[in-house]
Write a protein that holds these residues in place. Structure first.
Motif, PDB file in Angstrom:
ATOM      1  N   GLU A  84     -25.877   1.172  25.826  1.00 23.92           N
ATOM      2  CA  GLU A  84     -26.147   0.639  24.491  1.00 23.92           C
ATOM      3  C   GLU A  84     -26.876  -0.699  24.586  1.00 23.92           C
ATOM      4  OE1 GLU A  84     -26.458   0.528  20.465  1.00 23.92           O
ATOM      5  OE2 GLU A  84     -25.698   2.200  21.666  1.00 23.92           O
ATOM      6  N   THR A  85     -26.506  -1.526  25.545  1.00 23.21           N
ATOM      7  CA  THR A  85     -27.174  -2.809  25.751  1.00 23.21           C
ATOM      8  C   THR A  85     -28.634  -2.584  26.114  1.00 23.21           C
ATOM      9  OG1 THR A  85     -25.114  -3.823  26.477  1.00 23.21           O
ATOM     10  CG2 THR A  85     -27.151  -4.935  27.108  1.00 23.21           C
ATOM     11  N   LYS A  87     -30.508  -0.086  25.215  1.00 21.10           N
ATOM     12  CA  LYS A  87     -31.233   0.313  24.004  1.00 21.10           C
ATOM     13  C   LYS A  87     -31.569  -0.902  23.141  1.00 21.10           C
ATOM     14  CE  LYS A  87     -28.414   3.663  22.628  1.00 21.10           C
ATOM     15  NZ  LYS A  87     -27.872   4.818  21.883  1.00 21.10           N
ATOM     16  N   ARG A  88     -30.649  -1.841  23.063  1.00 14.95           N
ATOM     17  CA  ARG A  88     -30.889  -3.041  22.255  1.00 14.95           C
ATOM     18  C   ARG A  88     -31.930  -3.958  22.897  1.00 14.95           C
ATOM     19  NH1 ARG A  88     -26.235  -4.220  18.447  1.00 14.95           N
ATOM     20  NH2 ARG A  88     -25.180  -2.211  18.371  1.00 14.95           N
ATOM     21  N   ALA A  92     -35.508  -4.883  21.134  1.00 16.69           N
ATOM     22  CA  ALA A  92     -35.861  -6.281  20.860  1.00 16.69           C
ATOM     23  C   ALA A  92     -37.283  -6.600  21.288  1.00 16.69           C
ATOM     24  CB  ALA A  92     -34.887  -7.226  21.563  1.00 16.69           C
TER      25      ALA A  92
END
Length: 109
Positions: A84-85, A87-88, A92
């Motif tokens: 998930e990190t 993907k973020r 960004a």
């Protein structure tokens, strides 16, 4: 080897510019895709036999002070959080360069 004959205490890994290893783990271990927020101390003790000796000493303090809320189970349970990190980070996009840092670095170029 260091001058004193010992190997270096820590070798800094090269900067990682890809998520290839994360992709590999994600594909290989689908059983670990579910996010689990916290682990009970008892679960960690079961996984790590060496912790069982000291467990009785810290159990009371752990419970009395509510440390369980801070105990994040790492290992395979953190795989979905890493994914998930990632993907973020990708969403960004690149961060703009800091003009103050650039002005400072120009002094040494």
């Amino acid at each position: 080897m260091r001058a004193d004959g010992y190997p270096p205490a820590h070798v800094r890994p090269p900067r990682v510019e890809s998520f290839a290893r994360l992709d590999e783990l994600w594909e290989r271990y689908p059983a670990h895709h579910e996010r689990k927020t916290f682990a009970a101390m008892e679960e960690l003790v079961e996984e790590h036999a060496s912790w069982q000796e000291a467990y009785e000493e810290v159990k009371e303090e752990y419970r009395d002070r509510g440390y369980g809320q801070f105990l994040v189970q790492l290992s395979w349970s953190d795989l979905p959080y890493r994914y998930e990190t990632r993907k973020r980070i990708e969403a960004a996009g690149p961060f703009p360069q800091n003009p103050y840092v650039q002005a400072f670095l120009v002094q040494f170029a």
